[in-house]
Design an enzyme around this catalytic site. Structure first.
Site, PDB file in Angstrom:
ATOM      1  N   VAL A 167      30.499  11.975  38.891  1.00  0.00           N
ATOM      2  CA  VAL A 167      31.559  10.979  39.012  1.00  0.00           C
ATOM      3  C   VAL A 167      32.379  11.283  40.255  1.00  0.00           C
ATOM      4  O   VAL A 167      32.781  12.431  40.477  1.00  0.00           O
ATOM      5  CB  VAL A 167      32.482  10.998  37.777  1.00  0.00           C
ATOM      6  CG1 VAL A 167      33.601   9.971  37.927  1.00  0.00           C
ATOM      7  CG2 VAL A 167      31.689  10.755  36.499  1.00  0.00           C
ATOM      8  N   CYS A 168      32.621  10.265  41.086  1.00  0.00           N
ATOM      9  CA  CYS A 168      33.539  10.393  42.216  1.00  0.00           C
ATOM     10  C   CYS A 168      33.079  11.522  43.136  1.00  0.00           C
ATOM     11  O   CYS A 168      31.899  11.624  43.458  1.00  0.00           O
ATOM     12  CB  CYS A 168      34.953  10.611  41.672  1.00  0.00           C
ATOM     13  SG  CYS A 168      36.285  10.497  42.871  1.00  0.00           S
TER      14      CYS A 168
END
Length: 292
Positions: A167-168
């Protein structure tokens, strides 16, 4: 007990002890309902009980093509709160699976916003996962992207995973392991293409991207979209819709924004400058530290 089935059980008892409420009419639904589904809806409306709710859920959702029993979400000091919790909330509803927060070292973890997390395990005690999720953050993420011991653990776990996800800026950590080399991937908007190219990946500029067993998302909230896509892959559209309805997940921000192309030039430049001040000195210092 899994979250969805527990919710169903609560709803059953609530229905038995409260006045009936009006159900959405068939005309309000966007789908064309088959005769078989019409019968199923009628049974769910009239006959859904604590005793039969597992059987009814099986009829609605069917079986998964995957055997996912263990899900681990990496946590470390400086991790982004929503990167962790958004993914944890969605994937924590995977039927038949245990979801753990796994820390890089013993003790509680403090997020980038100062929230203290009590992990379920540490990486030294975990040697197998069906799904591994690597969240991002800020300076703590950069440090993790230079942590060879952590990279060794990720590569070991990845050998047996069904899916490995980031994520991210967690994509920076995953990329640093070499596992994204030759893959299509996305990450947080800040220096996205530069960082992924550094790790031999091709930046897609998508909300989330899947390349084989590897899933990556853009920044923070995109991790929930990615997690819902993983849930759909595991259990199908109806199950993912059930999770979305539990979350009442239907984003409608008050203004346009959230990506570089939807953000005003002044705001974008200010945010980039702030990120530069926090990121570049730390990266320079870590680049200059000899490998031990």
């Amino acid at each position: 007990m899994i979250r969805l089935s527990f919710l169903a059980l609560l709803l059953c008892f609530a229905c038995q002890n409260s006045a009936p409420t009006e159900e959405p009419s068939a005309d309000s639904l966007t789908e064309v309902i088959s005769a078989e589904d019409s019968l199923l809806i009628a049974r769910l409306t009239k006959d859904f009980t604590p005793e039969n709710h597992f059987d009814m859920m099986n009829e609605v959702f069917g079986a998964s093509d995957y055997q996912v029993q263990t899900i681990g979400i990496l946590v470390y000091d400086g991790v982004n709160d929503l990167d962790v919790i958004g993914s944890r909330y969605v994937l924590g509803q995977t039927m038949g699976a245990v979801t753990q927060l796994i820390a890089t070292e013993p003790g509680n973890v403090r997020t980038v916003m100062g929230v203290e997390i009590v992990p379920d395990a540490v990486i030294d005690s975990v040697d197998q996962l069906d799904i591994l999720v690597i969240p991002g953050g800020f300076q703590g993420t950069i440090e993790a992207a230079y942590d060879e011991a952590l990279h060794d653990w990720i590569r070991q776990i990845d050998q047996q995973t069904t899916f490995t996800a980031a994520v991210c800026t967690g994509g920076w950590i995953l990329g640093a392991t070499g596992l994204l080399e030759g893959k299509r991937a996305t990450t947080n908007w800040y220096r996205a293409e530069e960082m992924l190219e550094k790790f031999g990946a091709t930046f897609t500029d998508e909300r989330f991207t899947r390349d084989g067993k590897y899933w990556t998302s853009a920044g923070v909230t995109a991790g929930m979209d990615m997690s819902l896509a993983i849930m759909e892959e595991l259990w199908g559209e109806r199950y993912a819709q059930a999770v979305m309805l539990d979350m009442e997940y239907d984003p409608a921000p008050p203004i346009e924004g959230g990506t570089p192309d939807k953000t005003g030039a002044v705001v974008y430049q200010m945010m980039k400058g702030m990120y530069d001040m926090g990121v570049q000195p730390l990266m320079d210092s870590l680049e200059n530290v000899p490998n031990s």
